[in-house]
Design a protein around this motif. Structure first.
Motif, short mmCIF file in Angstrom:
data_model
loop_
_atom_site.label_atom_id
_atom_site.label_comp_id
_atom_site.label_asym_id
_atom_site.label_seq_id
_atom_site.Cartn_x
_atom_site.Cartn_y
_atom_site.Cartn_z
N LEU A 57 0.83 -1.20 0.00
CA LEU A 57 0.00 0.00 0.00
C LEU A 57 0.87 1.25 0.00
O LEU A 57 0.62 2.20 -0.75
CB LEU A 57 -0.93 -0.01 1.22
N GLN B 94 -4.98 5.62 4.10
CA GLN B 94 -6.17 5.21 3.37
C GLN B 94 -6.96 6.41 2.87
O GLN B 94 -7.65 6.33 1.87
CB GLN B 94 -7.06 4.34 4.26
N ARG B 95 -6.86 7.52 3.57
CA ARG B 95 -7.63 8.71 3.19
C ARG B 95 -6.90 9.62 2.22
O ARG B 95 -7.41 10.67 1.85
CB ARG B 95 -8.02 9.47 4.45
N GLN C 295 -6.60 9.30 -0.80
CA GLN C 295 -7.31 9.40 -2.07
C GLN C 295 -8.18 10.66 -2.15
O GLN C 295 -8.48 11.14 -3.22
CB GLN C 295 -8.15 8.16 -2.33
N PHE D 294 -4.29 0.52 -5.77
CA PHE D 294 -4.59 1.21 -4.52
C PHE D 294 -5.94 0.75 -3.97
O PHE D 294 -6.07 0.45 -2.79
CB PHE D 294 -4.59 2.73 -4.71
N GLN E 180 -6.37 -1.10 -0.53
CA GLN E 180 -7.17 -0.42 0.50
C GLN E 180 -8.30 -1.33 0.98
O GLN E 180 -8.57 -1.44 2.17
CB GLN E 180 -7.74 0.88 -0.06
N SER E 181 -8.94 -2.00 0.03
CA SER E 181 -10.01 -2.92 0.38
C SER E 181 -9.49 -4.08 1.24
O SER E 181 -10.12 -4.48 2.22
CB SER E 181 -10.66 -3.46 -0.89
N GLU F 245 -8.76 -2.73 4.75
CA GLU F 245 -10.02 -2.54 5.48
C GLU F 245 -10.60 -3.89 5.92
O GLU F 245 -11.06 -4.04 7.05
CB GLU F 245 -11.03 -1.79 4.62
#
Length: 199
Positions: free
Chosen positions: A54, A113-114, A116, A128, A132-133, A136
């Motif tokens: 990531l 993660q934020r 984006q 990405f 990210q998924s 999470e």
């Protein structure tokens, strides 16, 4: 011959009384705690394996956000240094140190993660989005695994402290209570995310 008959009659009674003293139930409950701990460890390892991918994906889009990337990389390295074995699950200080290190990594991942929101191109980057998924999903799996672990700790601790299992737990196993995970300090507060993009 009379003595042999008496012993045969007493044997099942002795077996029942010993079975009621936690001879089997205490180690079974402890093995359940260890199994749940193993599941939780695998979720933490999965997250640890995903974080570098990531970070590398985001680096390509958010070069100027090096402080966020450095913080995540450092938190991952720090979390990897703090280990906790099944034998340490009855030591509150070791459990707390492990929990704190993992919580710092969780908090460091949130701004990553934020990113984006500050870099719209990231929204369309499949790598990405996939990573990210997965992060999470892993965070959710960690929450479930922690809950399962805590429930098994509660069952074990209750068993070794209540009659009649407490007898066998103390005499035969020297059993000590296991330590459940608690929320990290400040966990109830949402982390502040600021990429200084305004202005």
């Amino acid at each position: 011959m009379n003595l042999v008959r008496r012993l045969k009659l007493l044997a099942p009674l002795a077996a029942l009384s010993l079975a009621g003293c936690g001879l089997n139930s205490v180690p079974t409950a402890e093995e359940n705690v260890n199994a749940k701990w193993g599941n939780l460890q695998s979720e933490y390892q999965r997250r640890s394996d995903l974080v570098p991918n990531l970070v590398e994906t985001v680096k390509g889009y958010a070069k100027q956000e090096s402080s966020v990337l450095i913080a995540v990389t450092q938190a991952r390295a720090d979390a990897g240094k703090v280990t906790l074995s099944a034998e340490d699950l009855d030591d509150p200080a070791k459990v707390r140190a492990f929990n704190d290190a993992q919580s710092r990594l969780s908090q460091a991942i949130i701004p990553l993660q934020r990113l984006q929101e500050a870099y719209p191109d990231l929204k369309s980057n499949q790598n990405f989005l996939t990573l990210q998924s997965q992060i999470e999903g892993t965070e959710n799996s960690i929450l479930v695994a922690r809950r399962d672990y805590n429930e098994s700790v509660q069952a074990y601790n209750t068993r070794i402290r209540t009659f009649p299992d407490a007898i066998g737990a103390k005499i035969f196993y020297g059993a000590k209570p296991k330590v459940p995970f608690e929320a990290a300090s400040g966990a109830q507060e949402a982390p502040k995310v600021d990429f200084n993009t305004a202005g």
